[in-house]
Design a protein around this motif. Structure first.
Motif, PDB file in Angstrom:
ATOM      1  N   GLU A 162     -46.300   5.705-104.121  1.00  0.00           N
ATOM      2  CA  GLU A 162     -46.660   4.749-103.095  1.00  0.00           C
ATOM      3  C   GLU A 162     -45.240   4.811-102.356  1.00  0.00           C
ATOM      4  O   GLU A 162     -44.064   5.304-102.963  1.00  0.00           O
ATOM      5  CB  GLU A 162     -46.832   3.394-103.650  1.00  0.00           C
ATOM      6  CG  GLU A 162     -46.919   1.997-103.091  1.00  0.00           C
ATOM      7  CD  GLU A 162     -48.459   1.952-102.643  1.00  0.00           C
ATOM      8  OE1 GLU A 162     -48.677   1.503-101.438  1.00  0.00           O
ATOM      9  OE2 GLU A 162     -49.354   2.394-103.480  1.00  0.00           O
ATOM     10  N   PRO A 207     -42.646   3.010-100.481  1.00  0.00           N
ATOM     11  CA  PRO A 207     -42.099   1.513-100.416  1.00  0.00           C
ATOM     12  C   PRO A 207     -41.496   1.444 -98.904  1.00  0.00           C
ATOM     13  O   PRO A 207     -41.179   0.143 -98.598  1.00  0.00           O
ATOM     14  CB  PRO A 207     -40.983   1.391-101.318  1.00  0.00           C
ATOM     15  CG  PRO A 207     -40.558   2.711-101.692  1.00  0.00           C
ATOM     16  CD  PRO A 207     -41.712   3.752-101.557  1.00  0.00           C
ATOM     17  N   HIS A 208     -41.155   2.364 -97.989  1.00  0.00           N
ATOM     18  CA  HIS A 208     -40.277   2.335 -96.898  1.00  0.00           C
ATOM     19  C   HIS A 208     -41.212   2.082 -95.699  1.00  0.00           C
ATOM     20  O   HIS A 208     -40.952   2.002 -94.613  1.00  0.00           O
ATOM     21  CB  HIS A 208     -39.427   3.503 -96.563  1.00  0.00           C
ATOM     22  CG  HIS A 208     -38.397   3.386 -97.913  1.00  0.00           C
ATOM     23  ND1 HIS A 208     -37.611   2.614 -98.161  1.00  0.00           N
ATOM     24  CD2 HIS A 208     -38.501   4.429 -98.830  1.00  0.00           C
ATOM     25  CE1 HIS A 208     -36.788   2.830 -99.224  1.00  0.00           C
ATOM     26  NE2 HIS A 208     -37.373   3.994 -99.739  1.00  0.00           N
ATOM     27  N   THR A 209     -42.549   2.127 -96.135  1.00  0.00           N
ATOM     28  CA  THR A 209     -43.766   2.112 -94.870  1.00  0.00           C
ATOM     29  C   THR A 209     -44.377   0.723 -94.989  1.00  0.00           C
ATOM     30  O   THR A 209     -44.864   0.542 -96.064  1.00  0.00           O
ATOM     31  CB  THR A 209     -44.551   2.968 -95.105  1.00  0.00           C
ATOM     32  OG1 THR A 209     -44.017   4.325 -94.897  1.00  0.00           O
ATOM     33  CG2 THR A 209     -45.492   3.277 -93.893  1.00  0.00           C
ATOM     34  N   ASP A 210     -43.929   0.041 -93.970  1.00  0.00           N
ATOM     35  CA  ASP A 210     -44.738  -1.290 -93.822  1.00  0.00           C
ATOM     36  C   ASP A 210     -45.533  -1.476 -92.563  1.00  0.00           C
ATOM     37  O   ASP A 210     -45.157  -1.624 -91.706  1.00  0.00           O
ATOM     38  CB  ASP A 210     -43.408  -2.336 -93.580  1.00  0.00           C
ATOM     39  CG  ASP A 210     -43.893  -3.991 -93.797  1.00  0.00           C
ATOM     40  OD1 ASP A 210     -45.027  -3.971 -94.439  1.00  0.00           O
ATOM     41  OD2 ASP A 210     -43.196  -4.445 -93.222  1.00  0.00           O
ATOM     42  N   SER A 247     -48.884  -3.014 -90.577  1.00  0.00           N
ATOM     43  CA  SER A 247     -49.767  -3.997 -90.665  1.00  0.00           C
ATOM     44  C   SER A 247     -50.709  -4.201 -89.297  1.00  0.00           C
ATOM     45  O   SER A 247     -50.313  -3.470 -88.291  1.00  0.00           O
ATOM     46  CB  SER A 247     -49.178  -5.455 -90.809  1.00  0.00           C
ATOM     47  OG  SER A 247     -48.473  -5.803 -89.795  1.00  0.00           O
ATOM     48  N   SER A 272     -49.517   2.042 -97.534  1.00  0.00           N
ATOM     49  CA  SER A 272     -50.101   0.882 -97.614  1.00  0.00           C
ATOM     50  C   SER A 272     -49.992   0.147 -96.524  1.00  0.00           C
ATOM     51  O   SER A 272     -48.971   0.047 -95.784  1.00  0.00           O
ATOM     52  CB  SER A 272     -49.539  -0.147 -98.786  1.00  0.00           C
ATOM     53  OG  SER A 272     -50.053  -1.308 -98.970  1.00  0.00           O
ATOM     54  N   VAL A 273     -51.255  -0.218 -96.178  1.00  0.00           N
ATOM     55  CA  VAL A 273     -51.570  -0.888 -94.741  1.00  0.00           C
ATOM     56  C   VAL A 273     -52.110  -1.999 -94.929  1.00  0.00           C
ATOM     57  O   VAL A 273     -53.087  -2.312 -95.536  1.00  0.00           O
ATOM     58  CB  VAL A 273     -52.354   0.035 -93.918  1.00  0.00           C
ATOM     59  CG1 VAL A 273     -52.563  -0.891 -92.654  1.00  0.00           C
ATOM     60  CG2 VAL A 273     -51.818   1.043 -93.637  1.00  0.00           C
ATOM     61  N   THR A 274     -51.661  -3.558 -94.473  1.00  0.00           N
ATOM     62  CA  THR A 274     -52.047  -4.734 -94.514  1.00  0.00           C
ATOM     63  C   THR A 274     -52.832  -5.182 -93.658  1.00  0.00           C
ATOM     64  O   THR A 274     -52.586  -4.959 -92.110  1.00  0.00           O
ATOM     65  CB  THR A 274     -50.975  -5.739 -94.841  1.00  0.00           C
ATOM     66  OG1 THR A 274     -50.281  -5.364 -95.927  1.00  0.00           O
ATOM     67  CG2 THR A 274     -51.532  -7.068 -95.062  1.00  0.00           C
ATOM     68  N   VAL A 285     -56.063  -4.913 -98.108  1.00  0.00           N
ATOM     69  CA  VAL A 285     -54.785  -4.084 -98.225  1.00  0.00           C
ATOM     70  C   VAL A 285     -55.289  -2.642 -98.128  1.00  0.00           C
ATOM     71  O   VAL A 285     -56.581  -2.335 -99.074  1.00  0.00           O
ATOM     72  CB  VAL A 285     -53.924  -4.216 -99.117  1.00  0.00           C
ATOM     73  CG1 VAL A 285     -52.871  -3.195 -99.455  1.00  0.00           C
ATOM     74  CG2 VAL A 285     -53.241  -5.626 -98.905  1.00  0.00           C
TER      75      VAL A 285
END
Length: 84
Positions: free
Chosen positions: A4, A6-9, A11, A48-50, A62
């Protein structure tokens, strides 16, 4: 083993809280397909994409996006994380 990032946010907003869940699911799948055609993902990483509603931010699902062994971008949407 994929890890995963963690630095990619990321949405994506689609639909409204007043839309049926079936419509929201369809909109998320459509947006996920569009994103899979443009997103850049390093090997062995999962982004990960919300997916959120646009009127009141509620989680629809998600998505986990990654690169397959053949080099294609693949994704899986998890609707069990919905807050609707």
């Amino acid at each position: 083993m994929k890890k995963e990032n963690p630095h990619t946010d990321i949405s994506i907003e689609c639909g409204k809280t007043t839309d049926s869940f079936n419509k929201l699911e369809m909109l998320c799948k459509k947006e996920a397909k569009k994103l899979s055609e443009t997103i850049e993902i390093p090997n062995l990483e999962v982004i990960s994409v919300t997916f959120l509603t646009s009127d009141i931010p509620e989680v629809i699902c998600v998505g986990g996006f990654s690169r397959s062994e053949s080099g294609l971008i693949v994704y899986e949407l998890d609707f069990s994380q919905s807050t609707l």
